[in-house]
Motif scaffolding. Structure first.
Motif, PDB file in Angstrom:
ATOM      1  N   MET A   1       0.843  -1.199   0.000  1.00  0.00           N
ATOM      2  CA  MET A   1       0.000   0.000   0.000  1.00  0.00           C
ATOM      3  C   MET A   1       0.878   1.249   0.000  1.00  0.00           C
ATOM      4  O   MET A   1       1.845   1.339   0.760  1.00  0.00           O
ATOM      5  N   LEU A   2       0.564   2.185  -0.872  1.00  0.00           N
ATOM      6  CA  LEU A   2       1.289   3.447  -0.923  1.00  0.00           C
ATOM      7  C   LEU A   2       0.657   4.401   0.078  1.00  0.00           C
ATOM      8  O   LEU A   2      -0.496   4.787  -0.068  1.00  0.00           O
ATOM      9  N   GLY A   3       1.392   4.743   1.117  1.00  0.00           N
ATOM     10  CA  GLY A   3       0.831   5.607   2.151  1.00  0.00           C
ATOM     11  C   GLY A   3       1.492   6.962   2.186  1.00  0.00           C
ATOM     12  O   GLY A   3       2.716   7.075   2.103  1.00  0.00           O
ATOM     13  N   ARG A   4       0.672   8.000   2.289  1.00  0.00           N
ATOM     14  CA  ARG A   4       1.188   9.354   2.485  1.00  0.00           C
ATOM     15  C   ARG A   4       0.645   9.860   3.826  1.00  0.00           C
ATOM     16  O   ARG A   4      -0.514   9.634   4.164  1.00  0.00           O
ATOM     17  N   TYR A   5       1.482  10.507   4.561  1.00  0.00           N
ATOM     18  CA  TYR A   5       1.043  11.022   5.850  1.00  0.00           C
ATOM     19  C   TYR A   5       1.760  12.336   6.160  1.00  0.00           C
ATOM     20  O   TYR A   5       2.839  12.637   5.624  1.00  0.00           O
ATOM     21  N   LEU A   6       1.144  13.099   7.021  1.00  0.00           N
ATOM     22  CA  LEU A   6       1.726  14.332   7.530  1.00  0.00           C
ATOM     23  C   LEU A   6       1.323  14.453   8.988  1.00  0.00           C
ATOM     24  O   LEU A   6       0.143  14.331   9.327  1.00  0.00           O
ATOM     25  N   ILE A   7       2.299  14.649   9.852  1.00  0.00           N
ATOM     26  CA  ILE A   7       2.048  14.800  11.291  1.00  0.00           C
ATOM     27  C   ILE A   7       2.517  16.180  11.717  1.00  0.00           C
ATOM     28  O   ILE A   7       3.645  16.598  11.394  1.00  0.00           O
ATOM     29  N   LEU A   8       1.677  16.881  12.443  1.00  0.00           N
ATOM     30  CA  LEU A   8       2.052  18.166  13.029  1.00  0.00           C
ATOM     31  C   LEU A   8       1.867  18.101  14.529  1.00  0.00           C
ATOM     32  O   LEU A   8       0.843  17.616  15.020  1.00  0.00           O
ATOM     33  N   ILE A   9       2.850  18.566  15.254  1.00  0.00           N
ATOM     34  CA  ILE A   9       2.689  18.801  16.674  1.00  0.00           C
ATOM     35  C   ILE A   9       3.058  20.257  16.920  1.00  0.00           C
ATOM     36  O   ILE A   9       4.117  20.728  16.484  1.00  0.00           O
ATOM     37  N   ASP A  10       2.139  20.990  17.523  1.00  0.00           N
ATOM     38  CA  ASP A  10       2.331  22.425  17.731  1.00  0.00           C
ATOM     39  C   ASP A  10       1.933  22.750  19.167  1.00  0.00           C
ATOM     40  O   ASP A  10       0.794  22.497  19.568  1.00  0.00           O
ATOM     41  N   TRP A  11       2.894  23.263  19.919  1.00  0.00           N
ATOM     42  CA  TRP A  11       2.616  23.572  21.326  1.00  0.00           C
ATOM     43  C   TRP A  11       1.828  24.863  21.487  1.00  0.00           C
ATOM     44  O   TRP A  11       1.425  25.221  22.586  1.00  0.00           O
ATOM     45  N   ASN A  12       1.597  25.540  20.375  1.00  0.00           N
ATOM     46  CA  ASN A  12       0.717  26.711  20.386  1.00  0.00           C
ATOM     47  C   ASN A  12      -0.677  26.236  19.991  1.00  0.00           C
ATOM     48  O   ASN A  12      -1.002  26.084  18.819  1.00  0.00           O
ATOM     49  N   GLU A  13      -1.515  25.965  20.988  1.00  0.00           N
ATOM     50  CA  GLU A  13      -2.843  25.395  20.743  1.00  0.00           C
ATOM     51  C   GLU A  13      -3.697  26.280  19.836  1.00  0.00           C
ATOM     52  O   GLU A  13      -4.542  25.786  19.092  1.00  0.00           O
ATOM     53  N   GLU A  14      -3.485  27.569  19.892  1.00  0.00           N
ATOM     54  CA  GLU A  14      -4.301  28.460  19.070  1.00  0.00           C
ATOM     55  C   GLU A  14      -3.965  28.340  17.585  1.00  0.00           C
ATOM     56  O   GLU A  14      -4.799  28.634  16.728  1.00  0.00           O
ATOM     57  N   ASP A 138       7.277  16.623  -0.863  1.00  0.00           N
ATOM     58  CA  ASP A 138       6.310  17.455  -1.582  1.00  0.00           C
ATOM     59  C   ASP A 138       5.119  17.827  -0.705  1.00  0.00           C
ATOM     60  O   ASP A 138       4.549  18.913  -0.852  1.00  0.00           O
ATOM     61  N   LEU A 139       4.717  16.940   0.201  1.00  0.00           N
ATOM     62  CA  LEU A 139       3.631  17.266   1.124  1.00  0.00           C
ATOM     63  C   LEU A 139       3.997  18.458   2.000  1.00  0.00           C
ATOM     64  O   LEU A 139       3.169  19.330   2.276  1.00  0.00           O
ATOM     65  N   LEU A 140       5.242  18.486   2.439  1.00  0.00           N
ATOM     66  CA  LEU A 140       5.689  19.594   3.288  1.00  0.00           C
ATOM     67  C   LEU A 140       5.694  20.903   2.509  1.00  0.00           C
ATOM     68  O   LEU A 140       5.365  21.960   3.052  1.00  0.00           O
ATOM     69  N   VAL A 141       6.068  20.838   1.236  1.00  0.00           N
ATOM     70  CA  VAL A 141       6.050  22.037   0.391  1.00  0.00           C
ATOM     71  C   VAL A 141       4.613  22.475   0.149  1.00  0.00           C
ATOM     72  O   VAL A 141       4.277  23.665   0.276  1.00  0.00           O
ATOM     73  N   GLU A 142       3.749  21.526  -0.194  1.00  0.00           N
ATOM     74  CA  GLU A 142       2.349  21.850  -0.456  1.00  0.00           C
ATOM     75  C   GLU A 142       1.669  22.465   0.762  1.00  0.00           C
ATOM     76  O   GLU A 142       0.804  23.341   0.629  1.00  0.00           O
ATOM     77  N   ALA A 143       2.049  21.990   1.943  1.00  0.00           N
ATOM     78  CA  ALA A 143       1.438  22.492   3.181  1.00  0.00           C
ATOM     79  C   ALA A 143       2.018  23.824   3.621  1.00  0.00           C
ATOM     80  O   ALA A 143       1.621  24.367   4.653  1.00  0.00           O
TER      81      ALA A 143
END
Length: 585
Positions: A1-14, A138-143
């Motif tokens: 399976m070809l999987g794409r994912y993006l994870i963000l962790i941001d300590w600024n909840e807002e 590319d996902l990081l660039v697109e985002a």
């Protein structure tokens, strides 16, 4: 399976709600999961396997080491129990395998681990108040999280050692998590540790049984091939007729998933392996597609590695992947399986290093003499010549394995500077001086790591390399290097494992074909464009290359020897640079 994912962790909840809406709009990733302070976006809902205690998730495809050859799902009760009762990462390492990353959070920190097989890519970068982790750049660039900025200080390293994995990519601010490692991401800092090493699977050979070892290897390969096959509905298996691709094809014949084979042909006889491929396909009753390399697929502005954050390709490979994709679409395949990595894990080498491993384990005696004789047969030379080469190699065997730098066509001052900088990797740092053969095998294993991500990813097609599955790699590492040469045949234990499932024409084959003729034609037919792109390119403008060396190689034409490989690498790097500077395809 070809999987794409993006994870963000941001300590600024807002900031998270704004980022969430922006990412989904820009990337097209539809499936979103919230874990702690992090958000996971994926291209398919079943890519995320939450941990039972809610502390994190496995992203990708996970298989049990023992049991049915199918991916783990949330309903799998043994999985749930083991994750609740054991330490998560060691349990994954020892009881499971696949193409995945592990994401967990604790005390305001995010930990990411990448599977030892390296089938699931993992890149990460720091944000002002958090971190971003993704399967592809590319996902990081697109985002909007990553700018197109080449890390020019890293380019010389890729020029001399493009196949040596490194956590620093050739894009500013972007890091790669290497297979078998984990990274703890804190506010403003990162801490990388290793949880898997090939050296943990090197075994002594006190009670060696080649028959039993071959049987274990066959069962392991068959299980891994069947496991990967279970994720597809129709497979295209690349089949050169060589040993490695034939072993994968033999495994697929027992897996139960429909598949067809494909062999790629050059006009040069050395690249026409149809007789071997036909014999193998016929032996398993599989249809065989035959396609010819097409010079019309060559585009010097289009790097084969354009979707990687590292220039690791050769320009002629564009034609290979274009042809494979056309045939895959024509036959309705949803995955391409290859024999890539077989030469690496089975240590298909002409080195005398296994002789020294044998001496360490068995002493100077009959088995050492037999190993020397096997080396002579494999290298098609005389026993006295093999003995002389072993004698000459003694000083080298007493030193640690050093990665060989490719200095061809590099500017003299650049090369002098690079010679002063060590080329390192944790697996080489851990090497045993008493095992020069194993050091060589592990160095071979390193050479394929940069190429596991899959060159078909940009086409939306999974490219699966079953022989690089963690259980297969570990089984191969446990085989003494000199046993890989039994009977004077390379990859002897692998040959023995599939002796009854390969046609004699394939099983007894001693020489391997190559698309080198097509690759050389790429340069010969486009001599003027090649010359212009290299001598007027960005690498020359930055004074990284030796123009006189390039001119000399081109002037030799068909007699340029292996210099054509270097030219193809430089051509692809120029196209890669143009792409990441925003000027290329």
């Amino acid at each position: 399976m070809l999987g794409r994912y993006l994870i963000l962790i941001d300590w600024n909840e807002e900031a998270l709600p704004r980022r969430q809406a922006f990412v989904q709009e820009r990337t097209g990733l539809r499936y979103c999961t919230r874990i702690g302070q992090g958000i996971i976006w994926t291209s398919a809902p079943d890519l995320v396997l939450p941990l039972p205690d809610g502390s994190g998730a496995v992203i990708g495809t996970l298989f049990p080491r023992h049991g049915p050859a199918f991916p783990i799902t949330m309903e799998d009760k043994p999985w749930q129990e083991e994750m609740r009762t054991g330490a998560v990462l060691p349990t994954l390492r020892d009881r499971y395998w696949g193409g995945y990353i592990l994401h967990t959070e604790r005390e305001g920190m995010m930990e990411i681990a990448r599977d030892p097989g390296g089938a699931m890519p993992c890149y990460f970068l720091q944000m002002p108040t958090g971190w971003a982790v993704s399967s592809d750049v590319d996902l990081l660039v697109e985002a909007g999280l990553l700018k197109r900025a080449i890390a020019w200080d890293q380019i010389p390293r890729y020029l001399i050692a493009k196949d040596l994995p490194n956590s620093a990519t050739a894009i500013e601010g972007l890091h790669e998590l290497l297979p078998g490692t984990s990274v703890l991401l804190k506010a403003g800092e990162q801490e990388v540790t290793r949880f898997w090493s090939p050296w943990d699977h090197v075994r002594e050979a006190e009670q060696w049984d080649s028959k039993a070892a071959a049987e274990r290897l066959r069962r392991t390969i068959d299980h891994c091939v069947a496991s990967w096959a279970s994720t597809s509905s129709a497979i295209l298996s690349t089949l050169s007729g060589g040993l490695d691709s034939s072993i994968v094809t033999a495994g697929l014949s027992k897996a139960g998933t429909p598949f067809q084979c494909v062999t790629l042909v050059t006009e040069n006889r050395n690249g026409d392996e149809r007789d071997y491929a036909r014999a193998m396909a016929s032996s398993v009753g599989a249809p065989l597609l035959e396609g010819f390399y097409d010079h019309g697929d060559i585009d010097f502005s289009r790097s084969v590695a354009r979707h990687f954050p590292k220039p690791i390709g050769q320009i002629h490979e564009v034609a290979y992947h274009a042809l494979v994709m056309r045939l895959a679409r024509d036959c309705g395949a949803d995955a391409v399986h290859t024999g890539n990595g077989g030469d690496n894990i089975f240590y298909n080498s002409s080195s005398v290093r296994p002789f020294f491993d044998c001496i360490h384990a068995r002493g100077i005696g009959g088995e050492a003499f037999a190993t020397l004789r096997n080396i002579a047969k494999v290298t098609e030379t005389s026993l006295p010549t093999a003995a002389w080469e072993a004698l000459r190699a003694i000083p080298l065997m007493r030193r640690p394995y050093n990665w060989v730098r490719n200095g061809e066509a590099i500017a003299d001052d650049v090369m002098a500077d690079l010679q002063a900088k060590p080329l390192r990797h944790p697996w080489l740092d851990e090497q045993l001086r008493s095992r020069p053969g194993k050091s060589g095998q592990i160095a071979f294993l390193l050479r394929v790591q940069n190429h596991l991500e899959g060159y078909l990813r940009e086409h939306g097609m999974p490219m699966v390399n079953p022989l690089m599955s963690q259980p297969v790699v570990e089984a191969a590492l446990a085989i003494p290097t000199w046993k890989m040469l039994e009977g004077g045949r390379d990859r002897a234990i692998a040959r023995r494992a599939y002796h009854d499932r390969l046609p004699p024409l394939v099983r007894d084959r001693r020489r391997k074909g190559s698309p080198s003729g097509f690759a050389m034609e790429v340069i010969e037919r486009n001599h003027h464009e090649v010359r212009e792109r290299l001598l007027d390119g960005e690498l020359m403008r930055r004074k990284l290359l030796n123009g006189a060396a390039i001119e000399a190689a081109l002037a030799r034409g068909p007699a340029m020897g292996l210099s054509y490989v270097r030219l193809l690498t430089l051509l692809d790097m120029e196209a890669w640079i143009a792409r990441w500077n925003g000027a290329g395809a």
